[in-house]
Design a protein around this motif. Structure first.
Motif, mmCIF file in Angstrom:
data_model
loop_
_atom_site.group_PDB
_atom_site.id
_atom_site.type_symbol
_atom_site.label_atom_id
_atom_site.label_comp_id
_atom_site.label_asym_id
_atom_site.label_seq_id
_atom_site.Cartn_x
_atom_site.Cartn_y
_atom_site.Cartn_z
ATOM 1 N N VAL A 37 -21.090 25.371 11.318
ATOM 2 C CA VAL A 37 -21.683 26.672 11.635
ATOM 3 C C VAL A 37 -23.080 26.743 11.045
ATOM 4 O O VAL A 37 -23.417 26.037 10.087
ATOM 5 C CB VAL A 37 -20.818 27.832 11.071
ATOM 6 C CG1 VAL A 37 -19.463 27.853 11.732
ATOM 7 C CG2 VAL A 37 -20.654 27.714 9.567
ATOM 8 N N GLU A 38 -23.900 27.606 11.619
ATOM 9 C CA GLU A 38 -25.269 27.791 11.140
ATOM 10 C C GLU A 38 -25.495 29.254 10.809
ATOM 11 O O GLU A 38 -24.829 30.146 11.353
ATOM 12 C CB GLU A 38 -26.262 27.336 12.207
ATOM 13 C CG GLU A 38 -26.202 25.844 12.507
ATOM 14 C CD GLU A 38 -27.232 25.428 13.544
ATOM 15 O OE1 GLU A 38 -28.011 26.320 13.982
ATOM 16 O OE2 GLU A 38 -27.262 24.243 13.911
ATOM 17 N N LEU A 39 -26.444 29.463 9.917
ATOM 18 C CA LEU A 39 -26.784 30.815 9.483
ATOM 19 C C LEU A 39 -27.372 31.609 10.648
ATOM 20 O O LEU A 39 -28.141 31.074 11.460
ATOM 21 C CB LEU A 39 -27.782 30.734 8.328
ATOM 22 C CG LEU A 39 -28.141 32.035 7.617
ATOM 23 C CD1 LEU A 39 -26.909 32.645 6.966
ATOM 24 C CD2 LEU A 39 -29.222 31.788 6.573
ATOM 25 N N PHE A 40 -26.967 32.883 10.714
ATOM 26 C CA PHE A 40 -27.464 33.834 11.735
ATOM 27 C C PHE A 40 -27.072 33.418 13.153
ATOM 28 O O PHE A 40 -27.802 33.652 14.111
ATOM 29 C CB PHE A 40 -28.987 34.011 11.642
ATOM 30 C CG PHE A 40 -29.448 34.546 10.323
ATOM 31 C CD1 PHE A 40 -28.932 35.736 9.819
ATOM 32 C CD2 PHE A 40 -30.379 33.855 9.570
ATOM 33 C CE1 PHE A 40 -29.350 36.222 8.601
ATOM 34 C CE2 PHE A 40 -30.813 34.345 8.350
ATOM 35 C CZ PHE A 40 -30.287 35.530 7.861
ATOM 36 N N THR A 41 -25.924 32.762 13.266
ATOM 37 C CA THR A 41 -25.343 32.484 14.581
ATOM 38 C C THR A 41 -24.057 33.296 14.717
ATOM 39 O O THR A 41 -23.545 33.844 13.742
ATOM 40 C CB THR A 41 -25.033 30.992 14.766
ATOM 41 O OG1 THR A 41 -24.114 30.573 13.753
ATOM 42 C CG2 THR A 41 -26.300 30.158 14.692
ATOM 43 N N GLU A 245 -14.148 36.780 15.078
ATOM 44 C CA GLU A 245 -14.708 36.144 16.267
ATOM 45 C C GLU A 245 -15.799 37.027 16.860
ATOM 46 O O GLU A 245 -15.672 38.255 16.903
ATOM 47 C CB GLU A 245 -13.591 35.900 17.283
ATOM 48 C CG GLU A 245 -14.036 35.131 18.509
ATOM 49 C CD GLU A 245 -12.891 34.886 19.476
ATOM 50 O OE1 GLU A 245 -13.140 34.307 20.550
ATOM 51 O OE2 GLU A 245 -11.739 35.282 19.146
ATOM 52 N N ASP A 246 -16.903 36.397 17.294
ATOM 53 C CA ASP A 246 -18.071 37.071 17.886
ATOM 54 C C ASP A 246 -18.828 37.914 16.856
ATOM 55 O O ASP A 246 -19.638 38.781 17.237
ATOM 56 C CB ASP A 246 -17.657 37.965 19.067
ATOM 57 C CG ASP A 246 -17.058 37.162 20.204
ATOM 58 O OD1 ASP A 246 -17.462 36.001 20.391
ATOM 59 O OD2 ASP A 246 -16.185 37.709 20.914
ATOM 60 N N GLU A 247 -18.620 37.668 15.587
ATOM 61 C CA GLU A 247 -19.341 38.380 14.535
ATOM 62 C C GLU A 247 -20.477 37.498 14.019
ATOM 63 O O GLU A 247 -20.368 36.275 13.964
ATOM 64 C CB GLU A 247 -18.394 38.746 13.394
ATOM 65 C CG GLU A 247 -19.044 39.605 12.315
ATOM 66 C CD GLU A 247 -18.064 39.978 11.217
ATOM 67 O OE1 GLU A 247 -18.507 40.372 10.123
ATOM 68 O OE2 GLU A 247 -16.841 39.855 11.456
ATOM 69 N N LEU A 248 -21.587 38.132 13.601
ATOM 70 C CA LEU A 248 -22.754 37.394 13.131
ATOM 71 C C LEU A 248 -22.485 36.797 11.748
ATOM 72 O O LEU A 248 -21.940 37.459 10.864
ATOM 73 C CB LEU A 248 -23.968 38.326 13.061
ATOM 74 C CG LEU A 248 -25.283 37.679 12.590
ATOM 75 C CD1 LEU A 248 -25.786 36.669 13.624
ATOM 76 C CD2 LEU A 248 -26.354 38.750 12.305
ATOM 77 N N ILE A 249 -22.879 35.570 11.575
ATOM 78 C CA ILE A 249 -22.750 34.908 10.275
ATOM 79 C C ILE A 249 -24.020 35.174 9.485
ATOM 80 O O ILE A 249 -25.021 34.451 9.611
ATOM 81 C CB ILE A 249 -22.502 33.394 10.450
ATOM 82 C CG1 ILE A 249 -21.240 33.143 11.268
ATOM 83 C CG2 ILE A 249 -22.403 32.690 9.091
ATOM 84 C CD1 ILE A 249 -20.971 31.671 11.556
ATOM 85 N N ASN A 250 -23.997 36.246 8.695
ATOM 86 C CA ASN A 250 -25.158 36.581 7.884
ATOM 87 C C ASN A 250 -25.144 35.786 6.577
ATOM 88 O O ASN A 250 -24.285 34.946 6.353
ATOM 89 C CB ASN A 250 -25.208 38.092 7.606
ATOM 90 C CG ASN A 250 -23.923 38.591 6.985
ATOM 91 O OD1 ASN A 250 -23.243 37.850 6.271
ATOM 92 N ND2 ASN A 250 -23.582 39.838 7.249
ATOM 93 N N ARG A 251 -26.099 36.093 5.706
ATOM 94 C CA ARG A 251 -26.208 35.325 4.464
ATOM 95 C C ARG A 251 -24.971 35.479 3.584
ATOM 96 O O ARG A 251 -24.511 34.523 2.956
ATOM 97 C CB ARG A 251 -27.457 35.752 3.691
ATOM 98 C CG ARG A 251 -28.760 35.383 4.383
ATOM 99 C CD ARG A 251 -29.950 35.618 3.459
ATOM 100 N NE ARG A 251 -31.192 35.307 4.138
ATOM 101 C CZ ARG A 251 -31.697 34.073 4.248
ATOM 102 N NH1 ARG A 251 -31.044 33.056 3.720
ATOM 103 N NH2 ARG A 251 -32.833 33.865 4.866
ATOM 104 N N VAL A 260 -15.700 28.776 -0.310
ATOM 105 C CA VAL A 260 -14.325 28.300 -0.106
ATOM 106 C C VAL A 260 -14.283 26.859 0.397
ATOM 107 O O VAL A 260 -13.208 26.334 0.690
ATOM 108 C CB VAL A 260 -13.574 29.218 0.884
ATOM 109 C CG1 VAL A 260 -13.440 30.606 0.325
ATOM 110 C CG2 VAL A 260 -14.258 29.248 2.248
ATOM 111 N N GLY A 261 -15.451 26.216 0.492
ATOM 112 C CA GLY A 261 -15.483 24.802 0.839
ATOM 113 C C GLY A 261 -15.510 24.491 2.312
ATOM 114 O O GLY A 261 -15.359 23.329 2.688
ATOM 115 N N LEU A 262 -15.729 25.495 3.165
ATOM 116 C CA LEU A 262 -15.726 25.252 4.606
ATOM 117 C C LEU A 262 -17.039 24.658 5.097
ATOM 118 O O LEU A 262 -17.130 24.255 6.257
ATOM 119 C CB LEU A 262 -15.430 26.552 5.353
ATOM 120 C CG LEU A 262 -14.016 27.113 5.169
ATOM 121 C CD1 LEU A 262 -13.863 28.442 5.892
ATOM 122 C CD2 LEU A 262 -12.974 26.121 5.668
ATOM 123 N N LEU A 263 -18.038 24.618 4.237
ATOM 124 C CA LEU A 263 -19.317 24.023 4.625
ATOM 125 C C LEU A 263 -19.562 22.705 3.922
ATOM 126 O O LEU A 263 -20.587 22.069 4.132
ATOM 127 C CB LEU A 263 -20.465 24.994 4.290
ATOM 128 C CG LEU A 263 -20.382 26.386 4.925
ATOM 129 C CD1 LEU A 263 -21.564 27.226 4.487
ATOM 130 C CD2 LEU A 263 -20.339 26.284 6.431
#
Length: 706
Positions: A37-41, A245-251, A260-263
């Motif tokens: 995943v990427e930031l602000f996507t 789902e369909d929510e913005l990934i903010n900072r 949590v180690g997902l990145l």
């Protein structure tokens, strides 16, 4: 020795295979998940926290909020109140002093006739006061006070001192100074002072009211530290939704995903270490059972291999069904026919091992069906599997019919429904009729499919591993079996003899805890070799001359002994279980054919006993030893002319004693206590068979006529 080492290596290999099966099945359920995943996507899925971790940033933020929320702590200083009261008193004392000086001057002889003007009095008053006071209090404030009457002045002084003292006896922080001055002015409003004096007194009161608290650094820090200590450590809980789902990934979301180690692309070794320990604990239980079990190592290998296959099939079914969790069937685990594995282990191996397997399946199921939360446990499914499997094992108990497997499936289905109902009630949730119905359908399907699969797999396992299961024994005891039909039609006397031996053997085996069913069915076939030359055995000689009368003792011996080897060949040819072959081969052991031996001895004194003994081997198991004794006992008692209980018991004891003295029971693990129990069982059974009968009058009369 080399063969023993190879067998041990095979055991280790199978244990390793079992460990690999567990690791592969559970790997994906404990493997830390990583996301691209990427930031602000925008997130294309709902992401859950795979584990519980402390959110130090959030904890620090809450601590800072708690720290900032604590107001500064102040302490009341009574000295300030006393100082301000003294100050107001000194101002009024100075006014009174100026007025007295004027009176004294007017009464003196040198006094001029000219009186001081109010402005001059104020000037003198200001000279007596400090510059700080003079600068802050205007002349207009003092003018009414220096001009009024003495009584009015005293009244004004008392009113101001009282108001200042009352108001400043309470805490007055700087932010409440205006309100405090307002209260003091309101208090002065209740006095009867003249308007101009009241105005002056009000100004002096407002001047005198000042903050009377000071900042307490220590108290403030203590309060703030208490506030920080009361802040709970912020955590991201396992299973918590991090982003919809369909929510913005903010900072903030991105920070939590990383926390949590997902990145993190570098996999953590801890889950795999835990999985390894988990597998070791399971293997300890399995190894303890198989290595402690007192049986030949080759038989252990077959049992272990069979167990691995059953275990692998059951785990594979769990894993396949778990794949449907990804399409929103989160409770699909209730559909797995896991009781099949427990029933197969119970029927083909051992009940104790089946109970251990129930617990293992429950634990594995709780990991496999963790509803997409990596590393978590679905305890509902675990409890469901445990109760279902135990219900199957305990219901089967001593049942030996295939129809009981279907009944066990129905029993498991009912137990599954009860367990699911209990789980729903404990959760105290609200469920739609569709959800409840789907749960119950899956519960019933799990139980029924388990029984169907058990019935389907059993013939393959029994044939492939040469297992003589209870149900296989029952099938072989069917009189319509070709070999039993052969005995019944060609050697009816032998068939009757075999049935009698079977009855005696089963009762004796059950009395000492041996396998009674194996003894019964094995006894049916133990003399199958007699069908090759039936007329040479006395029980089949109906209205014919004994063929042995025309044969030499040596030849007769060979004919009699050959029924053992013939029986072994026939059983092997029909691919009968090895246990039956052993019974046919060992039921005479190396016993002596006494009749023909003595007959031969009479004609040739150089004959040796070994020439008239069966080839053996001696009985190797309790069941074969019991059949061996029952075979001799039944034949001996049947030949008695007038058997009585005492005669039967004496004969039975004599035959057993003869077997012991001939060392025929040396290679089986029968104890003397068990041998005594066997003898008593034989006597009880034979007394029931050869009991006294009523002599009917009609029959007696005919016999007398004859």
């Amino acid at each position: 020795m080399e063969k023993l080492k190879n067998n041990k290596f095979q055991h280790v290999f199978l244990y390793a295979i079992l460990a690999v099966i567990l690791f592969v099945a559970l790997y994906s359920n404990v493997k830390p998940e990583t996301l691209d995943v990427e930031l602000f996507t925008v997130s294309d899925q709902t992401i859950y926290a795979p584990t519980t971790v402390e959110d130090k940033v959030e904890t620090q933020r809450k601590e800072q909020e708690a720290y900032d929320a604590v107001e500064d702590q102040y302490v009341l200083k009574k000295e300030i109140t006393e100082k301000q009261v003294d100050l107001i008193s000194s101002i009024f004392d100075a006014i009174i002093e100026v007025r007295k000086e004027e009176e004294i001057a007017n009464k003196s002889e040198d006094a001029t006739s000219t009186l001081l003007t109010p402005e001059e009095k104020v000037k003198r008053l200001q000279e007596k006061l400090t510059p700080a006071i003079s600068d802050k209090i205007s002349e207009e404030t003092f003018l009414p006070l220096v001009s009024t009457t003495d009584d009015e002045l005293v009244l004004a002084k008392d009113a101001v001192v009282t108001a200042v003292n009352n108001i400043m006896s309470k805490e007055i922080p700087i932010i409440q100074l205006t309100e405090a001055k307002k209260q003091a002015v309101e208090e002065l409003g209740y006095t009867s002072l003249k308007a101009d004096v009241l105005k002056a007194a009000t100004e002096l009161t407002r001047f005198s009211i000042t903050p009377n608290v000071v900042f307490d650094k220590d108290a403030t820090e203590e309060k703030r530290q208490q506030a920080i200590d009361n802040v709970k450590v912020a955590q991201i809980k396992q299973g918590q939704i991090l982003v919809e789902e369909d929510e913005l990934i903010n900072r903030e979301v991105y920070r939590k995903l990383g926390l949590v180690g997902l990145l993190d692309n570098q996999q953590s070794f801890k889950p795999f270490l835990g999985l390894g320990l988990f597998i070791v604990l399971i293997l300890i239980g399995v190894v303890y059972y198989f290595e402690k079990k007192d049986s030949p190592i080759s038989k252990k290998y077959n049992s272990l291999l069979l167990y691995c296959l059953i275990f692998a099939i059951t785990i594979l079914l769990m894993k396949i069904v778990s794949l449907f969790q990804k399409i929103d069937y989160t409770h699909i685990g209730y559909l797995v026919p896991v009781a099949m594995g427990a029933m197969l282990v119970k029927l083909l191996l051992n009940e104790r091992l089946a109970i251990l397997t129930c617990m293992i399946f429950a634990i594995c199921g709780s990991v496999i069906f963790n509803e997409g939360v990596t590393g978590s446990f679905n305890f509902s499914v675990g409890v469901y599997y445990l109760f279902g499997c135990l219900a199957a094992v305990l219901f089967l108990g001593e049942h030996n019919l295939r129809s009981k497997i279907l009944q066990a499936g129905l029993f498991v289905a009912g137990m599954n429904v009860l367990v699911i109902t209990a789980i729903m009630l404990i959760r105290n949730g609200s469920y739609s009729n569709v959800e409840i119905g789907s749960y119950f359908i899956m519960a019933c399907a799990s139980g029924l499919v388990s029984s169907v699969l058990t019935i389907g797999f059993m013939p393959f396992f029994e044939t492939g591993f040469g297992i003589l299961s209870t149900m296989k024994l029952i099938e072989l005891s069917n009189p319509n079996h070709p070999l039993l039909r052969k005995i019944l039609t060609e050697t009816p006397g032998t068939y009757h003899h075999s049935v009698m031996v079977a009855n005696l053997s089963e009762s004796a085996c059950e009395a000492i805890g041996a396998n009674g069913l194996l003894a019964r069915v094995g006894a049916y076939y133990h003399d199958i070799g007699k069908t090759k030359r039936p007329q040479y055995f006395i029980e089949n000689q109906m209205n014919i001359e004994n063929p042995h009368n025309k044969l030499s003792a040596q030849l007769s011996k060979n004919v009699i002994i050959s029924h053992v080897t013939d029986g072994v060949e026939m059983l092997k040819k029909h691919k009968m279980p090895k246990e039956f072959v052993d019974i046919a081969e060992q039921h005479h052991g190396t016993s002596l054919l006494k009749y023909f031996y003595h007959q031969a001895k009479q004609s040739n004194d150089s004959i040796y006993e070994e020439e008239f003994r069966y080839p053996g081997p001696k009985p190797q198991t309790k069941e074969i030893a019991i059949i061996s004794i029952a075979d001799s006992v039944e034949a001996a008692v049947r030949s008695m002319s007038n058997p009585t209980p005492d005669k039967i018991e004496k004969l039975v004891r004599s035959i057993i004693s003869d077997r012991l003295q001939d060392h025929q029971l040396d290679e089986c693990d029968l104890t003397l206590k068990e041998i005594d129990i066997i003898a008593k069982s034989f006597c009880e059974s034979l007394k029931g068979i050869f009991h006294s009968r009523i002599e009917y009058p009609e029959l007696t009369k005919k016999q007398k006529v004859k």
